[in-house]
Design an enzyme around this catalytic site. Structure first.
Site, PDB file in Angstrom:
ATOM      1  N   THR A  62     -39.495  26.977  -9.346  1.00  0.00           N
ATOM      2  CA  THR A  62     -39.820  25.361  -8.989  1.00  0.00           C
ATOM      3  C   THR A  62     -39.961  24.986 -10.264  1.00  0.00           C
ATOM      4  O   THR A  62     -40.572  25.263 -10.966  1.00  0.00           O
ATOM      5  CB  THR A  62     -40.990  25.591  -7.802  1.00  0.00           C
ATOM      6  OG1 THR A  62     -42.084  25.949  -8.675  1.00  0.00           O
ATOM      7  CG2 THR A  62     -40.782  26.448  -6.630  1.00  0.00           C
ATOM      8  N   HIS A  63     -39.912  23.486 -10.121  1.00  0.00           N
ATOM      9  CA  HIS A  63     -39.837  22.724 -11.082  1.00  0.00           C
ATOM     10  C   HIS A  63     -39.195  23.283 -12.458  1.00  0.00           C
ATOM     11  O   HIS A  63     -39.461  23.011 -13.610  1.00  0.00           O
ATOM     12  CB  HIS A  63     -41.306  22.392 -11.657  1.00  0.00           C
ATOM     13  CG  HIS A  63     -41.944  22.068 -10.553  1.00  0.00           C
ATOM     14  ND1 HIS A  63     -42.405  20.723 -10.174  1.00  0.00           N
ATOM     15  CD2 HIS A  63     -42.924  22.651  -9.603  1.00  0.00           C
ATOM     16  CE1 HIS A  63     -43.120  20.714  -9.113  1.00  0.00           C
ATOM     17  NE2 HIS A  63     -43.365  22.016  -8.694  1.00  0.00           N
ATOM     18  N   SER A 105     -13.613  25.032 -27.900  1.00  0.00           N
ATOM     19  CA  SER A 105     -14.007  23.748 -28.862  1.00  0.00           C
ATOM     20  C   SER A 105     -12.786  23.648 -29.868  1.00  0.00           C
ATOM     21  O   SER A 105     -12.470  24.918 -30.384  1.00  0.00           O
ATOM     22  CB  SER A 105     -15.392  23.905 -29.290  1.00  0.00           C
ATOM     23  OG  SER A 105     -15.384  22.965 -30.444  1.00  0.00           O
ATOM     24  N   LYS A 160     -17.237  28.703 -29.573  1.00  0.00           N
ATOM     25  CA  LYS A 160     -17.648  27.881 -28.210  1.00  0.00           C
ATOM     26  C   LYS A 160     -17.264  28.536 -27.269  1.00  0.00           C
ATOM     27  O   LYS A 160     -16.076  28.741 -27.300  1.00  0.00           O
ATOM     28  CB  LYS A 160     -17.682  26.455 -28.335  1.00  0.00           C
ATOM     29  CG  LYS A 160     -18.785  25.821 -29.388  1.00  0.00           C
ATOM     30  CD  LYS A 160     -19.934  25.515 -28.827  1.00  0.00           C
ATOM     31  CE  LYS A 160     -20.011  24.809 -27.535  1.00  0.00           C
ATOM     32  NZ  LYS A 160     -20.986  23.816 -27.577  1.00  0.00           N
ATOM     33  N   GLN A 220      -7.441  -2.221   4.748  1.00  0.00           N
ATOM     34  CA  GLN A 220      -6.126  -1.405   3.852  1.00  0.00           C
ATOM     35  C   GLN A 220      -6.947  -0.714   2.692  1.00  0.00           C
ATOM     36  O   GLN A 220      -6.482   0.331   2.267  1.00  0.00           O
ATOM     37  CB  GLN A 220      -5.083  -2.426   3.533  1.00  0.00           C
ATOM     38  CG  GLN A 220      -4.054  -1.658   2.760  1.00  0.00           C
ATOM     39  CD  GLN A 220      -2.776  -2.353   2.621  1.00  0.00           C
ATOM     40  OE1 GLN A 220      -2.359  -2.665   3.700  1.00  0.00           O
ATOM     41  NE2 GLN A 220      -2.511  -2.879   1.443  1.00  0.00           N
ATOM     42  N   GLU A 222     -18.943  21.602 -15.358  1.00  0.00           N
ATOM     43  CA  GLU A 222     -19.238  20.224 -15.639  1.00  0.00           C
ATOM     44  C   GLU A 222     -18.371  19.093 -15.086  1.00  0.00           C
ATOM     45  O   GLU A 222     -18.840  18.233 -14.754  1.00  0.00           O
ATOM     46  CB  GLU A 222     -19.150  20.006 -17.238  1.00  0.00           C
ATOM     47  CG  GLU A 222     -20.269  20.736 -17.962  1.00  0.00           C
ATOM     48  CD  GLU A 222     -20.007  20.895 -19.544  1.00  0.00           C
ATOM     49  OE1 GLU A 222     -20.856  21.122 -20.197  1.00  0.00           O
ATOM     50  OE2 GLU A 222     -18.896  21.120 -20.046  1.00  0.00           O
ATOM     51  N   ASN A 253     -17.180  27.040 -23.297  1.00  0.00           N
ATOM     52  CA  ASN A 253     -17.615  25.870 -22.603  1.00  0.00           C
ATOM     53  C   ASN A 253     -17.393  25.950 -20.990  1.00  0.00           C
ATOM     54  O   ASN A 253     -16.458  26.112 -20.493  1.00  0.00           O
ATOM     55  CB  ASN A 253     -17.352  24.570 -23.020  1.00  0.00           C
ATOM     56  CG  ASN A 253     -17.804  24.194 -24.568  1.00  0.00           C
ATOM     57  OD1 ASN A 253     -18.692  24.630 -25.001  1.00  0.00           O
ATOM     58  ND2 ASN A 253     -16.804  23.616 -25.474  1.00  0.00           N
ATOM     59  N   ASN A 278      -2.068  -2.325  13.427  1.00  0.00           N
ATOM     60  CA  ASN A 278      -3.539  -2.055  13.752  1.00  0.00           C
ATOM     61  C   ASN A 278      -3.888  -1.107  14.556  1.00  0.00           C
ATOM     62  O   ASN A 278      -4.818  -0.139  13.861  1.00  0.00           O
ATOM     63  CB  ASN A 278      -4.125  -3.392  14.128  1.00  0.00           C
ATOM     64  CG  ASN A 278      -3.884  -4.654  13.564  1.00  0.00           C
ATOM     65  OD1 ASN A 278      -3.267  -4.733  12.540  1.00  0.00           O
ATOM     66  ND2 ASN A 278      -4.148  -5.824  14.119  1.00  0.00           N
ATOM     67  N   SER A 312       0.977  -1.203   0.196  1.00  0.00           N
ATOM     68  CA  SER A 312      -0.084   0.122  -0.003  1.00  0.00           C
ATOM     69  C   SER A 312       0.900   1.265  -0.058  1.00  0.00           C
ATOM     70  O   SER A 312       0.310   2.334  -0.034  1.00  0.00           O
ATOM     71  CB  SER A 312      -1.097   0.168   1.148  1.00  0.00           C
ATOM     72  OG  SER A 312      -0.281  -0.042   2.415  1.00  0.00           O
ATOM     73  N   TYR A 363      -9.384  -6.451  13.294  1.00  0.00           N
ATOM     74  CA  TYR A 363      -8.900  -5.803  12.232  1.00  0.00           C
ATOM     75  C   TYR A 363      -8.936  -7.110  11.134  1.00  0.00           C
ATOM     76  O   TYR A 363      -8.628  -8.271  11.282  1.00  0.00           O
ATOM     77  CB  TYR A 363      -7.297  -5.432  12.474  1.00  0.00           C
ATOM     78  CG  TYR A 363      -6.660  -5.052  11.096  1.00  0.00           C
ATOM     79  CD1 TYR A 363      -6.647  -3.892  10.689  1.00  0.00           C
ATOM     80  CD2 TYR A 363      -6.011  -5.964  10.342  1.00  0.00           C
ATOM     81  CE1 TYR A 363      -5.953  -3.440   9.561  1.00  0.00           C
ATOM     82  CE2 TYR A 363      -5.403  -5.534   9.325  1.00  0.00           C
ATOM     83  CZ  TYR A 363      -5.231  -4.279   8.869  1.00  0.00           C
ATOM     84  OH  TYR A 363      -4.678  -3.935   7.588  1.00  0.00           O
ATOM     85  N   LYS A 391      -8.097   3.474   2.084  1.00  0.00           N
ATOM     86  CA  LYS A 391      -7.610   4.770   2.043  1.00  0.00           C
ATOM     87  C   LYS A 391      -7.515   5.445   0.616  1.00  0.00           C
ATOM     88  O   LYS A 391      -7.765   6.487   0.510  1.00  0.00           O
ATOM     89  CB  LYS A 391      -5.891   4.366   2.106  1.00  0.00           C
ATOM     90  CG  LYS A 391      -5.546   4.317   3.439  1.00  0.00           C
ATOM     91  CD  LYS A 391      -4.327   3.577   4.106  1.00  0.00           C
ATOM     92  CE  LYS A 391      -4.137   3.094   5.462  1.00  0.00           C
ATOM     93  NZ  LYS A 391      -5.001   1.991   5.462  1.00  0.00           N
TER      94      LYS A 391
HETATM   95  N1  ARG Z   1      -1.121  -1.421   5.549  1.00  0.00           N
HETATM   96  C1  ARG Z   1      -2.168  -1.857   6.604  1.00  0.00           C
HETATM   97  C2  ARG Z   1      -3.476  -1.322   6.398  1.00  0.00           C
HETATM   98  O1  ARG Z   1      -3.542  -0.017   5.936  1.00  0.00           O
HETATM   99  C3  ARG Z   1      -1.545  -1.423   7.741  1.00  0.00           C
HETATM  100  C4  ARG Z   1      -2.115  -2.486   9.014  1.00  0.00           C
HETATM  101  C5  ARG Z   1      -1.549  -3.908   8.619  1.00  0.00           C
HETATM  102  N2  ARG Z   1      -1.826  -4.751   9.815  1.00  0.00           N
HETATM  103  C6  ARG Z   1      -1.726  -6.449   9.555  1.00  0.00           C
HETATM  104  N3  ARG Z   1      -1.798  -6.992  10.543  1.00  0.00           N
HETATM  105  N4  ARG Z   1      -1.386  -6.679   8.343  1.00  0.00           N
HETATM  106  O2  ARG Z   1      -4.324  -1.700   6.829  1.00  0.00           O
END
Ligand code: ARG
Length: 464
Positions: A158-159, A280, A286, A325, A293, A288, A113, A26, A320, A328
């Site tokens: 309205t509408h 455009s 144009k 993960q 948008e 735009n 965790n 990650s 956990y 994120k």
């Molecule tokens: N990168 C992990 C996450 O975002 C960190 C926690 C990992 N914990 C584990 N027991 N593998 O959740």
């Protein structure tokens, strides 16, 4: 032989499959938590020293090593290693390589965790304040427009059908309220973000003599979370935040829709400045409204991110699970999208102009927008409202047939529909008369709008 490349490799005899390493890493996105991770580790180390779990000398080495790492990351010289999975292990491993045994003591009484939960909370605490400021920026633009165009009228809908005349400022201050509620929601969510999870450890707490309140104080949390199991599995605060952000983006999308309509040749109520529009590649004439948008379009991903986080949590057992993960990327994407959209919208609004004359014409000409005022006039002359409604309906039908506006009828013509109508009717049939009669609390009468504007300006002043 243990798998020495991993911080958890002790019980493993084989190395991780390359495909799994790439799949589970990650670091590509959680590296943005480096500052929070370092701050959390420093606070944790201070507590460990305070409790006699590490020496003061080790604490010093840890703090210095972490500071060095922070400088390297900021300078872009730090090498992130995907085989170390995430930001937590990248920093910890590098620290150990720098300072040896002292670094190896940092993770005492801590698990990734509770660590990842802490980092996310610290990050979101800052981001919440930033988004509140960005919302204030949008409100500031609306207040600026409300002040600039105070007294000018426009059709209220309205509408999407012309309904009643309103002040442009009233419409602008409607958005002020809308985005104000978003700020309240964020501030409320902050209460649940702003709790220290560190010390929950893997999920059951720890037998080592830690002091959770020490860490909480050190990091500026008003309190710690209560239950270690709930703590490491809790992402509710992310759901709430993503929900509030989805609401914000939906609000921006509604606003964008109006700006897109208003800037068409058909409406021509506003002129967006050139800097916020594009041309455009084939049609030279144009201009735009790409910015509104795109903001409208981005509502799709922000709402989608909320669904992603909710669906992620659905079906997870305590406590956990690695699934978490996956919180994120939707969270970060939400933060980036909403922040960018709010910033650019504030600017776009500050550079937008209303065509006040066209708006005045649209308000007075056609649409019978003062029909309700005529009905109210009859009510004040003691006609029951339902009867008044019907009388005005017939009057409008007559106007349609004669291709006349209500204001163009003579007193005699009006009196065909009700004998109680007198000379004083003309004042209330005018746009100005209509708008300014609406002095009920929260109404569009200039007295009320001026009060609301002054209140809004004071609120913004107080915030600095
Ligand atoms: N990168 C992990 C996450 O975002 C960190 C926690 C990992 N914990 C584990 N027991 N593998 O959740």
């Amino acid at each position: 032989m243990a798998n020495d490349t991993k911080m958890w490799g002790g019980r493993f005899t084989e190395s991780t499959a390359a495909s799994v390493e790439a799949f589970s890493a990650s670091i590509q996105y959680d590296s943005r938590l480096y500052r929070q991770d370092i701050a959390g580790s420093k606070a944790h180390a201070k507590m460990l020293a305070h409790q006699g779990l590490i020496t003061d000398d080790e604490l010093e080495q840890i703090v210095a090593g972490l500071s060095e790492i922070e400088v390297e990351i900021e300078a872009g010289t730090f090498v992130f290693r995907p085989e170390l999975e995430d930001i937590h292990m990248n920093i910890e491993k590098t620290l150990s390589e720098k300072i040896g045994d002292a670094g190896a003591r940092l993770h005492t009484a801590r698990s990734r965790n509770d660590q990842v939960n802490l980092d996310t909370r610290l990050y979101m605490r800052d981001v919440t304040a930033e988004i509140i400021d960005l919302l204030t920026g949008v409100q500031r633009s609306f207040v600026g427009l409300a002040r600039k165009y105070l007294g000018a009228v426009m059709p209220g809908y309205t509408h999407l059908q012309r309904a009643q005349p309103v002040l442009i400022s009233h419409h602008m201050l409607a958005y002020f309220e809308m985005f104000g509620r978003d700020k309240e929601r964020l501030a409320d969510g902050l209460k649940r973000i702003n709790l220290c999870p560190l010390g929950a450890a893997a999920m059951a707490g720890t037998g080592l003599p830690i002091d959770r309140e020490f860490v909480a104080r050190e990091l500026g949390f008003p309190a710690s979370t209560a239950n270690s199991m709930d703590t490491v599995g809790d992402r509710d605060f992310i759901v709430e935040f993503c929900a509030t952000c989805a609401m914000i983006q939906v609000h921006l999308s509604r606003l964008s829709e109006e700006l897109i309509l208003w800037s068409t040749e058909e409406f021509k109520f506003v002129e967006l400045s050139d800097g916020f529009c594009t041309g455009s590649s084939i049609m030279p004439q144009k201009k735009n409204p790409d910015v509104p948008e795109l903001i409208r379009g981005k509502a799709g991903r922000v709402v989608g991110n909320l669904m992603a986080v909710l669906t992620l949590l659905k079906g997870l057992p305590m406590t956990y699970n690695r699934d978490l993960q996956e919180d994120k990327e939707p969270l970060f994407d939400t933060i980036d999208t909403v922040s960018q959209s709010l910033g650019i919208m504030a600017e776009l609004l500050a550079n937008m102009e209303f065509y006040t004359e066209r708006l005045a014409t649209a308000t007075s000409g056609g649409g019978y927008m003062t029909a309700t005022d005529l009905a109210d006039y009859l009510v004040l002359k003691n006609v029951p409202f339902r009867k008044a409604h019907s009388i005005v309906g017939q009057t409008v039908a007559y106007c349609l047939e004669k291709a006349k506006d209500l204001t163009e009828l003579s007193l005699q013509e009006l009196q065909q529909f009700s004998k109680v109508i007198e000379d004083d009717v003309f004042a209330i049939l005018s746009v100005e008369g209509s708008v300014n009669s609406r002095v009920s609390l929260g109404g569009t009468g200039i007295v009320r709008v001026t009060e609301a504007l002054e209140r809004a300006e004071k609120m913004l002043e107080a915030k600095g």
